[in-house]
Motif scaffolding. Structure first.
Motif, PDB file in Angstrom:
ATOM      1  N   GLU A  76       0.822  -1.212   0.000  1.00 31.67           N
ATOM      2  CA  GLU A  76       0.000   0.000   0.000  1.00 31.67           C
ATOM      3  C   GLU A  76       0.847   1.249   0.000  1.00 31.67           C
ATOM      4  OE1 GLU A  76      -3.799   1.918   2.378  1.00 31.67           O
ATOM      5  OE2 GLU A  76      -3.013  -0.030   2.913  1.00 31.67           O
ATOM      6  N   GLY A  77       2.047   1.173   0.586  1.00 30.27           N
ATOM      7  CA  GLY A  77       2.843   2.376   0.706  1.00 30.27           C
ATOM      8  C   GLY A  77       3.905   2.525  -0.341  1.00 30.27           C
ATOM      9  N   GLN A  78       3.897   1.701  -1.371  1.00 24.66           N
ATOM     10  CA  GLN A  78       4.964   1.745  -2.357  1.00 24.66           C
ATOM     11  C   GLN A  78       4.814   2.969  -3.245  1.00 24.66           C
ATOM     12  OE1 GLN A  78       4.170  -2.057  -4.025  1.00 24.66           O
ATOM     13  NE2 GLN A  78       5.957  -2.984  -3.118  1.00 24.66           N
ATOM     14  N   ASP A  79       5.953   3.590  -3.584  1.00 27.66           N
ATOM     15  CA  ASP A  79       5.946   4.688  -4.540  1.00 27.66           C
ATOM     16  C   ASP A  79       6.185   4.138  -5.920  1.00 27.66           C
ATOM     17  OD1 ASP A  79       5.574   6.644  -2.608  1.00 27.66           O
ATOM     18  OD2 ASP A  79       7.728   6.759  -2.173  1.00 27.66           O
ATOM     19  N   SER A  80       5.658   4.883  -6.919  1.00 29.29           N
ATOM     20  CA  SER A  80       5.889   4.438  -8.286  1.00 29.29           C
ATOM     21  C   SER A  80       7.336   4.689  -8.642  1.00 29.29           C
ATOM     22  CB  SER A  80       4.966   5.188  -9.244  1.00 29.29           C
ATOM     23  OG  SER A  80       5.246   6.562  -9.201  1.00 29.29           O
ATOM     24  N   GLY A  81       7.807   3.960  -9.656  1.00 29.42           N
ATOM     25  CA  GLY A  81       9.193   4.116 -10.076  1.00 29.42           C
ATOM     26  C   GLY A  81       9.401   3.498 -11.423  1.00 29.42           C
ATOM     27  N   ASP A  82      10.575   3.760 -11.990  1.00 32.68           N
ATOM     28  CA  ASP A  82      10.890   3.209 -13.289  1.00 32.68           C
ATOM     29  C   ASP A  82      11.223   1.744 -13.160  1.00 32.68           C
ATOM     30  OD1 ASP A  82      12.435   6.288 -13.771  1.00 32.68           O
ATOM     31  OD2 ASP A  82      10.636   5.615 -14.806  1.00 32.68           O
ATOM     32  N   ILE A  83      10.910   1.000 -14.206  1.00 34.70           N
ATOM     33  CA  ILE A  83      11.030  -0.454 -14.155  1.00 34.70           C
ATOM     34  C   ILE A  83      12.435  -0.901 -13.832  1.00 34.70           C
ATOM     35  CG2 ILE A  83      11.229  -0.442 -16.681  1.00 34.70           C
ATOM     36  CD1 ILE A  83      10.133  -3.324 -14.457  1.00 34.70           C
ATOM     37  N   GLY A 320       5.394  -1.629 -13.224  1.00 37.06           N
ATOM     38  CA  GLY A 320       6.087  -1.141 -12.049  1.00 37.06           C
ATOM     39  C   GLY A 320       5.561   0.167 -11.499  1.00 37.06           C
ATOM     40  N   SER A 321       4.664   0.844 -12.249  1.00 38.65           N
ATOM     41  CA  SER A 321       4.102   2.105 -11.751  1.00 38.65           C
ATOM     42  C   SER A 321       2.971   1.835 -10.769  1.00 38.65           C
ATOM     43  CB  SER A 321       3.587   2.956 -12.920  1.00 38.65           C
ATOM     44  OG  SER A 321       4.647   3.417 -13.714  1.00 38.65           O
ATOM     45  N   SER A 322       2.661   2.828  -9.951  1.00 42.38           N
ATOM     46  CA  SER A 322       1.594   2.711  -8.967  1.00 42.38           C
ATOM     47  C   SER A 322       0.350   3.448  -9.447  1.00 42.38           C
ATOM     48  CB  SER A 322       2.040   3.281  -7.618  1.00 42.38           C
ATOM     49  OG  SER A 322       3.050   2.470  -7.052  1.00 42.38           O
ATOM     50  N   TYR A 323      -0.805   2.887  -9.111  1.00 43.74           N
ATOM     51  CA  TYR A 323      -2.091   3.433  -9.561  1.00 43.74           C
ATOM     52  C   TYR A 323      -3.033   3.527  -8.372  1.00 43.74           C
ATOM     53  CZ  TYR A 323      -0.219   2.653 -14.187  1.00 43.74           C
ATOM     54  OH  TYR A 323       0.580   2.693 -15.309  1.00 43.74           O
ATOM     55  N   ILE A 324      -3.868   4.576  -8.370  1.00 40.81           N
ATOM     56  CA  ILE A 324      -4.765   4.869  -7.264  1.00 40.81           C
ATOM     57  C   ILE A 324      -6.195   4.489  -7.657  1.00 40.81           C
ATOM     58  CG2 ILE A 324      -5.633   6.638  -5.706  1.00 40.81           C
ATOM     59  CD1 ILE A 324      -2.650   6.025  -5.400  1.00 40.81           C
ATOM     60  N   VAL A 325      -6.851   3.726  -6.786  1.00 37.51           N
ATOM     61  CA  VAL A 325      -8.236   3.303  -6.994  1.00 37.51           C
ATOM     62  C   VAL A 325      -9.149   4.214  -6.177  1.00 37.51           C
ATOM     63  CG1 VAL A 325      -9.894   1.409  -6.779  1.00 37.51           C
ATOM     64  CG2 VAL A 325      -7.484   0.916  -7.303  1.00 37.51           C
ATOM     65  N   SER A 326     -10.189   4.773  -6.816  1.00 36.81           N
ATOM     66  CA  SER A 326     -11.133   5.639  -6.113  1.00 36.81           C
ATOM     67  C   SER A 326     -12.540   5.365  -6.613  1.00 36.81           C
ATOM     68  CB  SER A 326     -10.765   7.118  -6.325  1.00 36.81           C
ATOM     69  OG  SER A 326     -10.811   7.448  -7.700  1.00 36.81           O
ATOM     70  N   ASN A 327     -13.532   5.954  -5.926  1.00 35.11           N
ATOM     71  CA  ASN A 327     -14.926   5.745  -6.318  1.00 35.11           C
ATOM     72  C   ASN A 327     -15.744   6.973  -5.975  1.00 35.11           C
ATOM     73  OD1 ASN A 327     -16.422   5.212  -3.539  1.00 35.11           O
ATOM     74  ND2 ASN A 327     -14.480   4.061  -3.480  1.00 35.11           N
ATOM     75  N   LYS A 360     -27.680   0.942  -3.332  1.00 35.41           N
ATOM     76  CA  LYS A 360     -28.922   1.359  -3.973  1.00 35.41           C
ATOM     77  C   LYS A 360     -28.691   2.350  -5.114  1.00 35.41           C
ATOM     78  CE  LYS A 360     -31.603   0.662   0.260  1.00 35.41           C
ATOM     79  NZ  LYS A 360     -32.228  -0.588  -0.234  1.00 35.41           N
ATOM     80  N   GLU A 361     -27.484   2.894  -5.203  1.00 42.27           N
ATOM     81  CA  GLU A 361     -27.148   3.861  -6.243  1.00 42.27           C
ATOM     82  C   GLU A 361     -25.929   3.373  -7.036  1.00 42.27           C
ATOM     83  OE1 GLU A 361     -28.875   6.514  -6.963  1.00 42.27           O
ATOM     84  OE2 GLU A 361     -30.283   6.256  -5.291  1.00 42.27           O
ATOM     85  N   PRO A 362     -25.799   3.809  -8.313  1.00 40.11           N
ATOM     86  CA  PRO A 362     -24.614   3.439  -9.102  1.00 40.11           C
ATOM     87  C   PRO A 362     -23.327   3.971  -8.462  1.00 40.11           C
ATOM     88  CG  PRO A 362     -26.330   4.353 -10.505  1.00 40.11           C
ATOM     89  CD  PRO A 362     -26.756   4.614  -9.096  1.00 40.11           C
ATOM     90  N   ILE A 363     -22.234   3.257  -8.703  1.00 42.02           N
ATOM     91  CA  ILE A 363     -20.919   3.673  -8.217  1.00 42.02           C
ATOM     92  C   ILE A 363     -19.980   3.827  -9.402  1.00 42.02           C
ATOM     93  CG2 ILE A 363     -18.911   3.022  -6.826  1.00 42.02           C
ATOM     94  CD1 ILE A 363     -20.759   1.462  -5.009  1.00 42.02           C
ATOM     95  N   GLN A 364     -19.325   4.973  -9.478  1.00 43.51           N
ATOM     96  CA  GLN A 364     -18.319   5.222 -10.507  1.00 43.51           C
ATOM     97  C   GLN A 364     -16.956   4.842  -9.951  1.00 43.51           C
ATOM     98  OE1 GLN A 364     -19.310   6.550 -13.477  1.00 43.51           O
ATOM     99  NE2 GLN A 364     -17.322   6.626 -14.491  1.00 43.51           N
ATOM    100  N   LEU A 365     -16.251   3.948 -10.635  1.00 42.35           N
ATOM    101  CA  LEU A 365     -14.913   3.531 -10.218  1.00 42.35           C
ATOM    102  C   LEU A 365     -13.882   4.135 -11.159  1.00 42.35           C
ATOM    103  CD1 LEU A 365     -15.558  -0.273  -9.524  1.00 42.35           C
ATOM    104  CD2 LEU A 365     -15.455   1.581  -7.847  1.00 42.35           C
ATOM    105  N   GLU A 366     -12.757   4.557 -10.593  1.00 42.10           N
ATOM    106  CA  GLU A 366     -11.691   5.149 -11.397  1.00 42.10           C
ATOM    107  C   GLU A 366     -10.339   4.626 -10.945  1.00 42.10           C
ATOM    108  OE1 GLU A 366     -11.928   9.382 -11.108  1.00 42.10           O
ATOM    109  OE2 GLU A 366     -13.662   9.531 -12.458  1.00 42.10           O
ATOM    110  N   ILE A 367      -9.413   4.535 -11.909  1.00 39.31           N
ATOM    111  CA  ILE A 367      -8.010   4.250 -11.613  1.00 39.31           C
ATOM    112  C   ILE A 367      -7.181   5.360 -12.248  1.00 39.31           C
ATOM    113  CG2 ILE A 367      -6.078   2.662 -11.937  1.00 39.31           C
ATOM    114  CD1 ILE A 367      -8.025   0.368 -11.967  1.00 39.31           C
ATOM    115  N   THR A 368      -6.347   5.996 -11.453  1.00 40.38           N
ATOM    116  CA  THR A 368      -5.484   7.070 -11.959  1.00 40.38           C
ATOM    117  C   THR A 368      -4.028   6.716 -11.696  1.00 40.38           C
ATOM    118  OG1 THR A 368      -5.712   8.271  -9.866  1.00 40.38           O
ATOM    119  CG2 THR A 368      -7.206   8.885 -11.639  1.00 40.38           C
ATOM    120  N   GLU A 369      -3.169   7.165 -12.573  1.00 39.74           N
ATOM    121  CA  GLU A 369      -1.734   6.963 -12.416  1.00 39.74           C
ATOM    122  C   GLU A 369      -1.241   7.874 -11.291  1.00 39.74           C
ATOM    123  OE1 GLU A 369       2.492   7.229 -12.883  1.00 39.74           O
ATOM    124  OE2 GLU A 369       1.157   8.883 -13.363  1.00 39.74           O
ATOM    125  N   LYS A 370      -0.523   7.317 -10.322  1.00 41.08           N
ATOM    126  CA  LYS A 370      -0.192   8.049  -9.099  1.00 41.08           C
ATOM    127  C   LYS A 370       0.695   9.265  -9.360  1.00 41.08           C
ATOM    128  CE  LYS A 370       2.021   7.551  -4.572  1.00 41.08           C
ATOM    129  NZ  LYS A 370       2.735   6.649  -3.640  1.00 41.08           N
TER     130      LYS A 370
END
Length: 486
Positions: A76-83, A320-327, A360-370
């Motif tokens: 969970e705490g990893q930073d993104s980096g080059d391969i 190897g990059s990190s991505y953030i999951v949100s809703n 009971k309501e729709p949920i929008q899911l997103e993934i963004t590059e950190k």
């Protein structure tokens, strides 16, 4: 390693091959950094094999191998980096099981062949070894794995599956750095000379700074690991001509100190876990590996997870990059950060989970590059979608529905349209004038969009003809998209 000479193919033998895919798909020269330079159709250039042995002194000690639990705690705490700048981005985790299981009820246990489907037989459950008999010359594809063969005559092939971390133990501090590019297969054939080509699947995107000379086929033999350049590299697979047989798979060798982000095709998998009080979702971001997807499906099925149909990311993502999951519902996501990495099927796969109550309501899911905050994937999950998943069986397959459903993917990924346009004109779907209008478009994607829009207006029968043409001329693309929609 001795490289067998491949006999010249006569024009008559080429005409007998039912698949024209090899004459339609461009061949990428493995000696050039610019992938826009392709071999000509009659180019007989043959790559020289490169030999390498993994010696015991290069193996990692047990203390250097991270445990699964250690990797999970740090994910969970990893930073993104080059391969190529971080050790844990190279090859796969070293905590995998000795081998992974493929269930006996494995879906799609058939090869697509020139005369129809060919059944694959499980001959040894303890070692997950399969056998298939190809009755005639032609091209055969196992869509469930991405593995393909071009054969000159009837032949019996046996296939088993391996784990990279069981066989690959290299000192990552030495002069070379390694990246796994696809699954590991143990292949034998009888008679061997009947197999003209093996197509090994990979998930590396041939874009940007990727140099196809980095692609190597790793053979694991009694004397160690032997490396060989493939004859050519295509999107989704690399080709071995007149192959030798062994445990083999695709590796990328990247010079130490090279700081590049390697683009790969990837999958976003969402699993719905029903509960009357608190619905749960699991979300995975993984390389596009059919065997890996099947292993995750099997693991989720053990806990009654149901995969929701969703599209993969439109563009390649950086290994190897990190991505953030949100809703959109501000539900707590645990962990909210996922690193795009490769773990062999059978290893513990990282995922994000969140609870949605009774939803009971729709949920929008997103993934963004950190690092840059770029949106790379989004979807909407509606309560009615979950009801349909629970209540209905999968609909029968339709070529027209496939084209409509994958319009954006086809628009982005279809290659040379010459053969497809000829097919559509021969079947009176397009007129000569309509064909010319498509060809006059300036870019590949604008040509694809013009063709798709034109055929969609003509109805489902026309779309079925288009689907059959794409299936014949670019079967790997169709197989890839069908795997995403399972």
């Amino acid at each position: 390693m001795e490289k067998k000479e491949c006999p010249e193919k006569s024009s008559s033998s080429e005409e007998e091959l039912p698949r024209r895919v090899y004459r339609e798909l461009p061949c990428v020269s493995e000696t050039l950094c610019d992938i826009s330079h392709f071999f000509q159709e009659d180019d007989e250039t043959e790559a020289e094999p490169l030999l390498f042995r993994a010696v015991p002194e290069c193996q990692l000690s047990g203390g250097d191998i991270p445990s699964v639990s250690e990797e999970q705690e740090s994910s969970e705490g990893q930073d993104s980096g080059d391969i190529c700048s971080e050790e844990n981005q190279i090859v796969s985790s070293y905590a995998s099981k000795v081998c992974f299981e493929i269930e006996e009820d494995y879906k799609n246990r058939q090869f697509l062949g020139p005369e129809g489907n060919v059944d694959v037989e499980l001959i040894d459950k303890s070692t997950n070894r399969y056998s298939v008999w190809f009755p005639t010359a032609g091209w055969y594809l196992w869509s469930a794995t991405g593995l393909g063969f071009l054969v000159r005559d009837e032949v019996t092939v046996t296939i088993a599956f391996g784990s990279w971390s069981q066989h690959l133990a290299l000192d990552l501090q030495h002069h070379e750095q390694w990246l796994v590019g696809g699954p590991l297969f143990d292949v034998t054939a009888e008679p061997e000379e009947a197999v003209a080509e093996i197509h090994l699947p990979h998930f590396i995107s041939l874009q940007g700074e990727v140099d196809v000379s980095w692609f190597l086929v790793a053979h694991f033999k009694n004397e160690g690991m032997v490396l060989e350049h493939p004859a050519r590299v295509e999107p989704f697979y690399a080709v071995l001509e007149s192959p030798s047989f062994s445990l083999m798979g695709i590796l990328l060798r990247i010079a130490s100190g090279t700081r590049l982000s390697i683009p790969i095709t990837s999958n976003t998998l969402i699993y719905y876990h029903p509960h009357p009080e608190d619905i749960k979702f699991h979300l995975y971001l993984v390389p596009s590996d059919a065997l890996l997807t099947k292993a995750i499906d099997d693991e989720e099925d053990r806990f009654h997870g149901v995969r929701l149909q969703t599209s993969p990311p439109m563009e390649p993502l950086n290994f190897g990059s990190s991505y953030i999951v949100s809703n959109s519902a501000n539900l707590k996501v645990m962990p909210k950060e996922l690193k795009l990495s490769y773990r062999s099927p059978g290893e513990i796969q990282h995922f994000s989970k969140f609870y949605a109550g009774q939803m009971k309501e729709p949920i929008q899911l997103e993934i963004t590059e950190k690092r840059h905050g770029t949106l790379v994937w989004d979807t909407e999950v509606k309560p009615v979608d979950l009801q349909l998943v629970a209540a209905s069986a999968p609909p029968p397959f339709s070529g027209a529905a496939f084209v409509k459903e994958n319009h954006r993917q086809l628009q982005a990924r279809m290659g040379d349209l010459k053969g497809v346009l000829d097919d559509l004109q021969d079947n009176e779907v397009l007129t000569e004038n309509e064909k010319e209008l498509v060809e006059q478009e300036k870019t590949r994607q604008s040509k694809n969009e013009a063709l798709l829009s034109m055929v969609e207006k003509k109805g489902d029968l026309a779309l079925d003809v288009l689907f059959r043409s794409i299936s014949e001329r670019d079967p790997y693309l169709v197989s890839y998209l069908r795997q995403q929609n399972l």
